[in-house]
Design an enzyme around this catalytic site. Structure first.
Site, PDB file in Angstrom:
ATOM      1  N   HIS A  12      -6.635  -6.551 -27.937  1.00  0.00           N
ATOM      2  CA  HIS A  12      -5.755  -7.106 -27.086  1.00  0.00           C
ATOM      3  C   HIS A  12      -6.512  -7.892 -26.133  1.00  0.00           C
ATOM      4  O   HIS A  12      -7.709  -7.646 -26.078  1.00  0.00           O
ATOM      5  CB  HIS A  12      -4.996  -6.053 -26.152  1.00  0.00           C
ATOM      6  CG  HIS A  12      -3.822  -5.489 -26.965  1.00  0.00           C
ATOM      7  ND1 HIS A  12      -3.521  -4.152 -26.835  1.00  0.00           N
ATOM      8  CD2 HIS A  12      -2.967  -5.894 -27.830  1.00  0.00           C
ATOM      9  CE1 HIS A  12      -2.261  -3.933 -27.673  1.00  0.00           C
ATOM     10  NE2 HIS A  12      -2.079  -4.887 -28.272  1.00  0.00           N
ATOM     11  N   THR A  41      -9.151 -13.041 -31.261  1.00  0.00           N
ATOM     12  CA  THR A  41     -10.372 -12.102 -31.539  1.00  0.00           C
ATOM     13  C   THR A  41     -11.095 -12.694 -32.468  1.00  0.00           C
ATOM     14  O   THR A  41     -12.458 -12.361 -32.176  1.00  0.00           O
ATOM     15  CB  THR A  41      -9.458 -10.864 -31.939  1.00  0.00           C
ATOM     16  OG1 THR A  41      -8.716 -10.366 -30.910  1.00  0.00           O
ATOM     17  CG2 THR A  41     -10.548  -9.763 -32.102  1.00  0.00           C
ATOM     18  N   GLY A  60      -2.031 -12.782 -32.845  1.00  0.00           N
ATOM     19  CA  GLY A  60      -1.280 -11.588 -33.052  1.00  0.00           C
ATOM     20  C   GLY A  60       0.204 -11.648 -32.846  1.00  0.00           C
ATOM     21  O   GLY A  60       1.123 -11.385 -33.798  1.00  0.00           O
ATOM     22  N   ASP A  65      -0.725  -9.941 -36.788  1.00  0.00           N
ATOM     23  CA  ASP A  65      -0.713  -8.597 -36.591  1.00  0.00           C
ATOM     24  C   ASP A  65       0.282  -8.459 -38.176  1.00  0.00           C
ATOM     25  O   ASP A  65      -0.362  -7.363 -38.981  1.00  0.00           O
ATOM     26  CB  ASP A  65       0.199  -7.864 -35.687  1.00  0.00           C
ATOM     27  CG  ASP A  65      -0.513  -7.768 -34.264  1.00  0.00           C
ATOM     28  OD1 ASP A  65      -1.761  -8.005 -34.516  1.00  0.00           O
ATOM     29  OD2 ASP A  65       0.275  -7.819 -33.353  1.00  0.00           O
ATOM     30  N   ASP A  85      -5.026  -2.204 -25.429  1.00  0.00           N
ATOM     31  CA  ASP A  85      -5.209  -2.054 -23.732  1.00  0.00           C
ATOM     32  C   ASP A  85      -3.925  -1.171 -23.310  1.00  0.00           C
ATOM     33  O   ASP A  85      -2.931  -1.873 -23.245  1.00  0.00           O
ATOM     34  CB  ASP A  85      -5.094  -3.399 -23.239  1.00  0.00           C
ATOM     35  CG  ASP A  85      -5.447  -3.090 -21.722  1.00  0.00           C
ATOM     36  OD1 ASP A  85      -5.273  -2.181 -21.061  1.00  0.00           O
ATOM     37  OD2 ASP A  85      -5.258  -4.197 -21.102  1.00  0.00           O
ATOM     38  N   HIS A  92       4.628  -8.047 -27.824  1.00  0.00           N
ATOM     39  CA  HIS A  92       4.955  -8.063 -29.388  1.00  0.00           C
ATOM     40  C   HIS A  92       4.811  -6.578 -29.860  1.00  0.00           C
ATOM     41  O   HIS A  92       4.363  -6.258 -31.048  1.00  0.00           O
ATOM     42  CB  HIS A  92       4.135  -9.052 -30.222  1.00  0.00           C
ATOM     43  CG  HIS A  92       2.671  -8.727 -29.833  1.00  0.00           C
ATOM     44  ND1 HIS A  92       1.966  -9.043 -29.024  1.00  0.00           N
ATOM     45  CD2 HIS A  92       1.597  -8.397 -30.966  1.00  0.00           C
ATOM     46  CE1 HIS A  92       0.732  -8.702 -29.015  1.00  0.00           C
ATOM     47  NE2 HIS A  92       0.492  -8.411 -30.245  1.00  0.00           N
ATOM     48  N   ASP A  95       5.547  -5.452 -33.418  1.00  0.00           N
ATOM     49  CA  ASP A  95       4.573  -5.859 -34.321  1.00  0.00           C
ATOM     50  C   ASP A  95       3.648  -4.791 -34.559  1.00  0.00           C
ATOM     51  O   ASP A  95       2.850  -4.547 -35.485  1.00  0.00           O
ATOM     52  CB  ASP A  95       4.127  -7.418 -34.295  1.00  0.00           C
ATOM     53  CG  ASP A  95       5.079  -8.186 -34.316  1.00  0.00           C
ATOM     54  OD1 ASP A  95       6.179  -8.101 -35.033  1.00  0.00           O
ATOM     55  OD2 ASP A  95       5.231  -9.284 -33.399  1.00  0.00           O
ATOM     56  N   ARG A 101       1.889   1.944 -38.188  1.00  0.00           N
ATOM     57  CA  ARG A 101       2.705   2.494 -39.230  1.00  0.00           C
ATOM     58  C   ARG A 101       2.133   1.967 -40.640  1.00  0.00           C
ATOM     59  O   ARG A 101       1.921   3.361 -41.584  1.00  0.00           O
ATOM     60  CB  ARG A 101       4.072   2.303 -39.131  1.00  0.00           C
ATOM     61  CG  ARG A 101       5.177   3.053 -40.173  1.00  0.00           C
ATOM     62  CD  ARG A 101       6.635   2.826 -40.037  1.00  0.00           C
ATOM     63  NE  ARG A 101       7.055   2.333 -38.357  1.00  0.00           N
ATOM     64  CZ  ARG A 101       7.284   1.418 -37.837  1.00  0.00           C
ATOM     65  NH1 ARG A 101       7.287   0.100 -38.581  1.00  0.00           N
ATOM     66  NH2 ARG A 101       7.683   1.331 -36.757  1.00  0.00           N
TER      67      ARG A 101
END
Length: 126
Positions: A12, A41, A60, A65, A85, A92, A95, A101
């Site tokens: 993040h 990132t 993301g 993501d 964070d 989002h 996402d 998951r």
């Protein structure tokens, strides 16, 4: 032919410096590892460690993501380090939860903070 190990790295906004520092501290261990990362990132990691094999995906919120989730579902990602964070709202968030998951469903080792990332990397690549 065996494929190179693949680690997904996501951070993040408030954790991007931490991720770049993490990659820099572990550059020797990450050499020879395929890294997939969300856009910004991945750029920060590449700036800090230009010799690492970093594939930058979309940002993301723009689908990065989900791209990493697809790589998890197809068996291409061996480990996920996602520096979250918890004090910043995530527009989002759906996402992010879907990605976590998928990592859980496919039994992919996942770190959500630096302390766990250190342990995970040491045990996998140590």
């Amino acid at each position: 032919m065996t494929r190179a190990r693949c680690i997904a790295l996501i951070a993040h906004d408030q954790k991007k410096d931490d991720m770049a520092d993490f990659a820099g501290r572990h550059q020797a261990q990450l050499t020879g590892v395929r890294i997939v990362a969300t856009g910004t990132t991945g750029g920060r990691i590449k700036d800090a460690c230009p010799d690492l094999d970093v594939t930058r995906l979309k940002s993301g919120p723009l689908g990065g993501d989900q791209q990493i989730g697809a790589l998890i579902a197809t068996g291409e990602v061996d480990m996920l380090i996602f520096l979250v964070d918890p004090l910043t709202s995530m527009p989002h968030d759906v996402d992010v939860k879907a990605l976590m998951r998928l990592a859980t469903v496919y039994d992919i080792p996942m770190a959500l903070n630096l302390a766990t990332a250190e342990i995970l990397l040491a045990s996998a690549l140590g």
